[in-house]
Design an enzyme around this catalytic site. Structure first.
Site, PDB file in Angstrom:
ATOM      1  N   HIS A 284      15.884  -5.367   1.182  1.00 36.65           N
ATOM      2  CA  HIS A 284      15.582  -5.648  -0.230  1.00 36.65           C
ATOM      3  C   HIS A 284      16.747  -5.184  -1.104  1.00 36.65           C
ATOM      4  CE1 HIS A 284      13.709  -5.327  -4.218  1.00 36.65           C
ATOM      5  NE2 HIS A 284      13.996  -4.044  -4.216  1.00 36.65           N
TER       6      HIS A 284
ATOM      7  N   ASP B 290      39.636 -24.435 -16.956  1.00 39.10           N
ATOM      8  CA  ASP B 290      38.924 -24.075 -15.723  1.00 39.10           C
ATOM      9  C   ASP B 290      39.315 -22.652 -15.362  1.00 39.10           C
ATOM     10  OD1 ASP B 290      37.700 -24.036 -13.120  1.00 39.10           O
ATOM     11  OD2 ASP B 290      37.834 -26.219 -13.097  1.00 39.10           O
TER      12      ASP B 290
ATOM     13  N   TRP C 163      20.056   1.141   2.349  1.00 41.56           N
ATOM     14  CA  TRP C 163      21.224   0.300   2.037  1.00 41.56           C
ATOM     15  C   TRP C 163      22.502   1.114   2.037  1.00 41.56           C
ATOM     16  CZ3 TRP C 163      24.582  -0.468  -2.377  1.00 41.56           C
ATOM     17  CH2 TRP C 163      24.469   0.527  -3.355  1.00 41.56           C
TER      18      TRP C 163
ATOM     19  N   SER D  74      34.277 -12.097  -0.631  1.00 40.26           N
ATOM     20  CA  SER D  74      33.866 -13.005  -1.693  1.00 40.26           C
ATOM     21  C   SER D  74      34.006 -12.344  -3.067  1.00 40.26           C
ATOM     22  CB  SER D  74      32.418 -13.438  -1.456  1.00 40.26           C
ATOM     23  OG  SER D  74      31.879 -13.998  -2.616  1.00 40.26           O
ATOM     24  N   SER D  75      33.532 -11.103  -3.174  1.00 37.78           N
ATOM     25  CA  SER D  75      33.604 -10.402  -4.464  1.00 37.78           C
ATOM     26  C   SER D  75      35.042 -10.192  -4.901  1.00 37.78           C
ATOM     27  CB  SER D  75      32.942  -9.033  -4.382  1.00 37.78           C
ATOM     28  OG  SER D  75      31.636  -9.146  -3.981  1.00 37.78           O
TER      29      SER D  75
ATOM     30  N   HIS E 282      29.366   4.333  -6.558  1.00 37.97           N
ATOM     31  CA  HIS E 282      29.161   4.597  -7.977  1.00 37.97           C
ATOM     32  C   HIS E 282      29.837   3.569  -8.875  1.00 37.97           C
ATOM     33  CE1 HIS E 282      26.970   6.599 -10.976  1.00 37.97           C
ATOM     34  NE2 HIS E 282      28.003   6.350 -11.753  1.00 37.97           N
TER      35      HIS E 282
ATOM     36  N   GLU F  58      30.210   0.674  -8.089  1.00 40.99           N
ATOM     37  CA  GLU F  58      29.360  -0.500  -7.861  1.00 40.99           C
ATOM     38  C   GLU F  58      28.221  -0.577  -8.878  1.00 40.99           C
ATOM     39  OE1 GLU F  58      29.333  -3.134  -6.074  1.00 40.99           O
ATOM     40  OE2 GLU F  58      27.240  -3.762  -6.223  1.00 40.99           O
TER      41      GLU F  58
ATOM     42  N   TYR G  88      28.288   0.389 -11.860  1.00 43.31           N
ATOM     43  CA  TYR G  88      28.855  -0.093 -13.128  1.00 43.31           C
ATOM     44  C   TYR G  88      29.296  -1.547 -13.017  1.00 43.31           C
ATOM     45  CZ  TYR G  88      28.216   4.562 -14.635  1.00 43.31           C
ATOM     46  OH  TYR G  88      27.603   5.740 -14.950  1.00 43.31           O
TER      47      TYR G  88
ATOM     48  N   SER H  78      25.936  -7.578 -25.652  1.00 45.48           N
ATOM     49  CA  SER H  78      26.818  -7.505 -26.822  1.00 45.48           C
ATOM     50  C   SER H  78      27.098  -8.881 -27.426  1.00 45.48           C
ATOM     51  CB  SER H  78      28.158  -6.854 -26.444  1.00 45.48           C
ATOM     52  OG  SER H  78      27.946  -5.594 -25.893  1.00 45.48           O
TER      53      SER H  78
ATOM     54  N   HIS I  90      27.776  13.002  -7.176  1.00 51.03           N
ATOM     55  CA  HIS I  90      26.466  13.371  -7.733  1.00 51.03           C
ATOM     56  C   HIS I  90      25.327  12.686  -6.969  1.00 51.03           C
ATOM     57  CE1 HIS I  90      26.931   9.870 -10.815  1.00 51.03           C
ATOM     58  NE2 HIS I  90      26.319   9.444  -9.743  1.00 51.03           N
ATOM     59  N   HIS I  91      25.667  11.732  -6.088  1.00 52.51           N
ATOM     60  CA  HIS I  91      24.641  11.120  -5.246  1.00 52.51           C
ATOM     61  C   HIS I  91      24.325  11.996  -4.044  1.00 52.51           C
ATOM     62  CE1 HIS I  91      24.653   7.142  -7.223  1.00 52.51           C
ATOM     63  NE2 HIS I  91      25.905   7.448  -7.499  1.00 52.51           N
TER      64      HIS I  91
ATOM     65  N   THR J 128      28.683   5.689 -23.080  1.00 51.31           N
ATOM     66  CA  THR J 128      27.460   4.890 -23.052  1.00 51.31           C
ATOM     67  C   THR J 128      26.715   5.043 -24.371  1.00 51.31           C
ATOM     68  OG1 THR J 128      27.372   5.366 -20.698  1.00 51.31           O
ATOM     69  CG2 THR J 128      25.460   4.295 -21.649  1.00 51.31           C
TER      70      THR J 128
ATOM     71  N   LYS K 153      28.146   2.877 -26.969  1.00 53.20           N
ATOM     72  CA  LYS K 153      27.694   1.485 -26.881  1.00 53.20           C
ATOM     73  C   LYS K 153      26.291   1.327 -27.474  1.00 53.20           C
ATOM     74  CE  LYS K 153      29.246  -1.083 -23.624  1.00 53.20           C
ATOM     75  NZ  LYS K 153      30.637  -1.517 -23.738  1.00 53.20           N
TER      76      LYS K 153
ATOM     77  N   ARG L 117      11.066   8.947  -1.129  1.00 52.18           N
ATOM     78  CA  ARG L 117      11.304   7.506  -1.082  1.00 52.18           C
ATOM     79  C   ARG L 117      11.451   7.052   0.377  1.00 52.18           C
ATOM     80  NH1 ARG L 117      17.679   7.028  -2.769  1.00 52.18           N
ATOM     81  NH2 ARG L 117      17.280   4.819  -2.487  1.00 52.18           N
TER      82      ARG L 117
END
Lengths: 189, 534
Positions: free
Chosen positions: B78, B107, B143, B170-171, B254, B256, B258, B269, B303-304, B329, B332, B451
């Protein structure tokens, strides 16, 4: 910018960005040795020290007693019994001591065991010295063999004053056991 | 105005092939954008179905429907499907559609690579989904793919890793394309600091992608060699360290997060000024805040993993840098709030999604700050509080921005207005159910529910049942979304060239639906001035 750039400009910028991506790929691998360096600098001490022989001790600090605890751990793969003969010792910094661990190979084959050491608290790691240890080299075990293995160690008298208890832990790996063994056993169950 | 004539009239009406070959061989940025969006819609559906299974199992304590190993596969796949299959391709789809039109470019800069980077995706996800049918099932170690657990999971590992390699390729190609387009193809007079904010957020996102996707590729390659070729990068027996993988993963992971949220900031925005009928407040500070977040994202990763055992200095460093992210943040969020201030606000569906984003993403940001506090994190780590946190930033964050963006630009893409009444029903159902779904997870998390476990202690039962009801409601609401989009594409009220009164941006200077080719000759400086965001 004034006019839209020609196709060759796209190609060269794309190529340069591709090189950046390639460099990032290399950087990932460069982080492997860098990681050890950072760990050594930021407080763990050099982990390799734990697996290397040290010089004999110098002066003994007879006024101080530190508790050294022993821990034996087994990973999820391999078939061993593994334990220390005593669970803790009272030691004087600077004096040489010997502790023993017992391992039994429960598998039906010859194999090599490799002990991987760890010391807690990590601040104490660089003050825990060994002159001899079964963890320095892989240990050969015949099928079903049981053996006592010594570790001779001393605590560096420079150990910070606030540390009065140090834990020495070994995890004993069967170097011949494939990692997949666990999952296959588990899946067939 | 005269310049609008350029765009539409001499669109070379389709020398594109018809039928399936059009889609397989297309190098047109709009077609590829559509492919990306449709693909991510399908993946959203697949990942959503897995979420429904997870919530069904967690509806009551005890084991009801799923084998525990399969449950673990569901949480793992998932996440991979939603992150790499739904959210990221959806933003690439938006970038493909909107960035050339917003920049007055005909293009994307590298159209063939564009086609290639899309068509890799179906193969990558076939590999990943295929693992569900292998002996031992799909990857089930989460994951994050932590060793040694992930190495013990049956035969899925190499397929999952190759899937990740393909996704990464691809990315990276997509990101390179975006950067080259933005750097080289802006219309004359369209300086970087006049670009629409969506293009800006994507530019920074693209740099993040190029910097971190290869690190993930490297890390999973090391997993592969550890498993099959006897290396010991992460195997303690051979002198490696499993914690190293966590560092590598989160050095990717991390930035990722963002990568998934910065383009969402860009979409919001665009929408908030349009429906406030005011220019975006603090445009330049938005750009600098986005860049600051991008930079900070590289130095907060650990921090993870506060609980793996880290020197105090490390914990302090990662805690403080993490909290520092709250500053840009906050800039924003205050800029969006100030854009609303004294605006002539109307509440069409894109605006509703943007406003919900503003509130709910901020809640997710605050729970992130709570998680950043080391001593508190020891309590929260690996509980449902973390699950609640990242779903708040990803679902009413990134996904709401995507839905808002879809409603906002759908008239431009399809030439039809969507059904506003149905869309509002979709919004309110989504906004209510998403909170019913995820808010209770804060409570069970704080109470200690771990979890990634298919069963739980009975004291968590009530909130889990409520959460599951929210989950089923949210899932069902998205069927309505697909229906609305499908209906709009098929027909409906004709959309005017400028679908929203207060909208700015060069995309509103071309007809609706946007013809196959736009901006063959660049827009006039007057058009650029008129559509600048500030």
């Amino acid at each position: 910018m004034s006019t839209p750039a020609p196709k060759s400009a796209h190609r060269s910028l794309a190529l340069r960005l591709g090189l950046v991506a390639l460099a990032a790929f290399g950087f990932g691998f460069a982080l492997v040795p860098l990681y050890d360096v950072i760990c050594a600098v930021t407080g763990y001490g050099d982990k390799r020290m734990l697996s290397q022989a040290s010089d004999a001790p110098g002066v003994v600090d007879a006024d101080r007693v530190v508790t050294v605890e022993f821990l034996a751990e087994l990973p999820t793969v391999g078939q061993w019994q593994f334990r220390p003969t005593v669970h803790s010792m009272q030691v004087q910094p600077g004096r040489l001591y010997e502790a023993t661990f017992i391992a039994e190979n429960l598998s039906q084959r010859d194999t090599y065991g490799q002990a991987v050491p760890d010391v807690a608290p990590s601040k104490a790691a660089s003050f825990f010295r060994k002159t001899e240890c079964f963890c320095f080299t892989p240990q050969h075990f015949a099928a079903g063999e049981t053996r006592q293995m010594p570790v001779r160690f001393f605590i560096d008298p420079a150990l910070p004053k606030y540390v009065d208890r140090v834990t020495l832990a070994y995890t004993f790996y069967d170097t011949q056991a494939p990692v997949a063994a666990l999952s296959n056993d588990y899946l067939l169950k | 105005m005269a310049n609008t004539a350029y765009a539409g009239t001499h669109a070379h009406q389709d020398h594109a092939p018809r039928g399936i070959w059009r889609w397989l061989t297309t190098t047109n940025h709009k077609d590829i954008g559509t492919l990306y969006l449709v693909f991510s819609g399908i993946m959203f559906f697949v990942g959503g179905a897995m979420a429904m299974l997870i919530r069904a199992e967690l509806f009551q304590p005890g084991l009801q429907f799923l084998d525990p190993a399969f449950f673990n596969s569901m949480t793992t796949v998932h996440a991979l499907v939603m992150v790499f299959g739904a959210v990221m391709p959806a933003f690439v789809g938006l970038a493909n559609w909107m960035i050339p039109m917003q920049l007055g470019a005909p293009d994307m800069a590298l159209p063939r690579m564009n086609n290639f980077s899309f068509w890799i995706l179906p193969f990558a996800f076939s590999l990943l989904i295929l693992t569900l049918f292998l002996p031992g099932g799909a990857p089930a170690g989460g994951w994050t793919l932590y060793p040694p657990l992930v190495l013990q999971g049956g035969e899925s590992l190499p397929l999952a890793i190759f899937a990740i390699h393909l996704l990464g390729a691809s990315s990276i190609m997509g990101a390179i394309n975006v950067i080259v387009t933005i750097m080289n193809m802006r219309a004359p007079g369209l300086t970087l600091l006049r670009m629409p904010i969506f293009a800006w957020t994507w530019l920074i996102t693209a740099y993040l992608l190029i910097a971190v996707m290869p690190v993930l590729a490297g890390a999973v390659t090391m997993l592969l060699t550890d498993h099959f070729f006897g290396t010991s990068f992460f195997s303690a027996a051979g002198g490696g360290d499993p914690v190293l993988f966590q560092h590598l993963f989160w050095f990717f992971g991390h930035p990722e997060v963002y990568i998934m949220i910065l383009p969402a900031f860009g979409v919001v925005s665009e929408i908030i000024p349009a429906f406030s009928r005011k220019p975006l407040f603090g445009y330049e500070s938005m750009v600098y805040a986005t860049a600051s977040i991008g930079f900070l994202s590289f130095i907060v990763w650990a921090h993870h993993m506060f609980t793996v055992g880290m020197p105090l200095a490390g914990q302090m460093f990662f805690m403080l840098t993490t909290m520092l992210i709250a500053v840009p943040t906050g800039v924003k969020v205050f800029n969006w709030a100030t854009t609303l201030w004294k605006g002539s606000i109307t509440f069409e569906t894109p605006m509703l999604f943007a406003l919900a984003f503003l509130f709910l993403f901020t809640i997710g940001g605050f729970s992130g700050l709570m998680l950043a506090i080391v001593p508190a994190d020891f309590q929260y780590h690996d509980t449902y509080f973390v699950v609640a946190h990242f779903h708040y930033v990803l679902v009413p964050g990134a996904v709401f921005a995507l839905m808002g963006g879809t409603y906002y630009w759908l008239p431009k893409w399809s030439g039809h207005m969507y059904n506003e009444r149905l869309a509002k029903v979709h919004f309110w159902l989504s906004a209510i159910f998403v909170n019913v779904l995820f808010f209770p997870q804060h409570f069970v998390g704080l109470a200690g529910m771990p979890r990634r476990i298919p069963d739980y202690a009975t004291q968590f039962a009530d909130w889990n049942m409520i959460s599951s009801i929210g989950g089923f409601g949210f899932g069902a609401s998205q069927l309505l979304f697909f229906y609305i989009v499908w209906r709009t594409v098929r027909g409906g009220e004709k959309a005017p060239q400028k679908a929203w009164e207060g909208a700015r941006g060069l995309e509103w200077e071309v007809p609706s639906p946007a013809p196959h080719h736009t901006w063959d000759s660049p827009p006039s400086v007057a058009a650029i001035e008129r559509n600048a965001m500030h």
